[in-house]
Design a protein around this motif. Structure first.
Motif, PDB file in Angstrom:
ATOM      1  N   ILE A  40      21.211  -9.924  -1.375  1.00 48.80           N
ATOM      2  CA  ILE A  40      20.932  -9.146   0.543  1.00 48.80           C
ATOM      3  C   ILE A  40      20.004  -8.451   0.967  1.00 48.80           C
ATOM      4  O   ILE A  40      19.028  -8.987   1.799  1.00 48.80           O
ATOM      5  N   ARG A  41      19.981  -7.953  -0.244  1.00 51.31           N
ATOM      6  CA  ARG A  41      18.689  -6.835   0.301  1.00 51.31           C
ATOM      7  C   ARG A  41      17.342  -7.047   0.038  1.00 51.31           C
ATOM      8  O   ARG A  41      16.485  -7.377   1.044  1.00 51.31           O
ATOM      9  N   ALA A  44      17.254  -8.903   3.932  1.00 47.91           N
ATOM     10  CA  ALA A  44      17.057  -8.030   5.072  1.00 47.91           C
ATOM     11  C   ALA A  44      16.355  -6.981   5.332  1.00 47.91           C
ATOM     12  O   ALA A  44      16.413  -6.495   5.697  1.00 47.91           O
ATOM     13  N   ILE A  49      23.450  -4.510   8.879  1.00 48.04           N
ATOM     14  CA  ILE A  49      23.766  -4.933   9.325  1.00 48.04           C
ATOM     15  C   ILE A  49      24.913  -5.574   9.763  1.00 48.04           C
ATOM     16  O   ILE A  49      25.671  -4.593   8.670  1.00 48.04           O
ATOM     17  N   HIS A  50      25.018  -6.022  10.884  1.00 50.55           N
ATOM     18  CA  HIS A  50      26.557  -6.344  11.707  1.00 50.55           C
ATOM     19  C   HIS A  50      27.249  -6.656  11.512  1.00 50.55           C
ATOM     20  O   HIS A  50      26.792  -8.798  11.500  1.00 50.55           O
ATOM     21  N   ILE A 128      24.324 -14.568   6.824  1.00 48.39           N
ATOM     22  CA  ILE A 128      23.649 -13.574   7.406  1.00 48.39           C
ATOM     23  C   ILE A 128      22.602 -14.464   8.291  1.00 48.39           C
ATOM     24  O   ILE A 128      21.802 -14.926   8.312  1.00 48.39           O
ATOM     25  N   GLU A 130      19.263 -14.024  10.811  1.00 52.85           N
ATOM     26  CA  GLU A 130      18.073 -13.228  10.966  1.00 52.85           C
ATOM     27  C   GLU A 130      18.291 -13.160  12.580  1.00 52.85           C
ATOM     28  O   GLU A 130      17.775 -14.606  13.005  1.00 52.85           O
ATOM     29  N   THR A 135      16.898  -8.472  14.348  1.00 50.47           N
ATOM     30  CA  THR A 135      19.096  -7.978  14.112  1.00 50.47           C
ATOM     31  C   THR A 135      19.396  -8.691  13.166  1.00 50.47           C
ATOM     32  O   THR A 135      19.022  -9.608  13.400  1.00 50.47           O
ATOM     33  N   TYR A 136      19.860  -8.242  12.818  1.00 52.09           N
ATOM     34  CA  TYR A 136      21.018  -9.108  11.102  1.00 52.09           C
ATOM     35  C   TYR A 136      22.731  -9.144  11.682  1.00 52.09           C
ATOM     36  O   TYR A 136      22.714  -7.917  12.158  1.00 52.09           O
ATOM     37  N   TRP A 137      23.147  -9.971  11.157  1.00 46.05           N
ATOM     38  CA  TRP A 137      24.711 -10.577  12.331  1.00 46.05           C
ATOM     39  C   TRP A 137      25.292 -11.156  10.898  1.00 46.05           C
ATOM     40  O   TRP A 137      24.381 -11.599  10.058  1.00 46.05           O
ATOM     41  N   SER A 138      26.129 -10.783  10.556  1.00 44.66           N
ATOM     42  CA  SER A 138      26.558 -11.892   9.049  1.00 44.66           C
ATOM     43  C   SER A 138      28.497 -12.209   9.830  1.00 44.66           C
ATOM     44  O   SER A 138      29.302 -11.161  10.628  1.00 44.66           O
TER      45      SER A 138
END
Length: 153
Positions: A40-41, A44, A49-50, A128, A130, A135-138
């Motif tokens: 994941i890192r 992103a 990550i929100h 996830i 982008e 911004t990143y959302w999950s």
């Protein structure tokens, strides 16, 4: 002196084949599995990550892990100013943590993907997204698998 007869030739060939097919366990080492958090890192970077904006539809109870339906949708107008760049799906227990990465753009019309994936065991799946603003959302979903896929050995 004559050359080897047919019987000697076949016996020698069978012996070589047996040696080639039987390998010690240490010769079949697999590289260690990358942790899901590291994958994941890699996707992103250091960005936060929100939770939210992403919906992950995955059956909670899966009879056969060989073909699990998965749908990811992201709340986005998909305009030139505000769109989804990438969607990635990760898992906790498969041999590879990164299931898929899809690249999108404003001309996609909708930020939605549907596919089937393999699940090795009962686990958590994470999607996830982008966005174009960086911004990143999950979203996450748990699946209980009764007949596992991706089983090796």
């Amino acid at each position: 002196m004559t050359g080897p007869d047919r019987r000697s030739f076949l016996a020698g060939g069978a012996g070589l084949l047996a040696v080639a097919l039987v390998r010690p366990a240490e010769a079949v080492e697999r590289p260690p599995r990358e942790p899901t958090e590291a994958a994941i890192r890699r996707f992103a970077g250091d960005a936060p990550i929100h939770p939210g904006r992403v919906a992950l539809d995955l059956p909670p109870l899966v009879e056969n892990g060989n073909a699990v339906p998965l749908t990811v949708t992201v709340e986005s107008p998909m305009s030139a100013a505000d769109h989804v760049r990438r969607i990635a799906v990760f898992n906790d227990k498969n041999p590879q943590p990164n299931v898929l990465t899809v690249h999108l753009g404003p001309r996609a019309g909708r930020a939605a993907i549907s596919t089937r994936i393999r699940l090795a065991d009962s686990q958590t799946v994470t999607a996830i997204a982008e966005m174009s603003d960086g911004t990143y959302w999950s979203a996450t979903a748990d699946a209980i698998v009764t007949l596992a896929a991706c089983v090796e050995g």
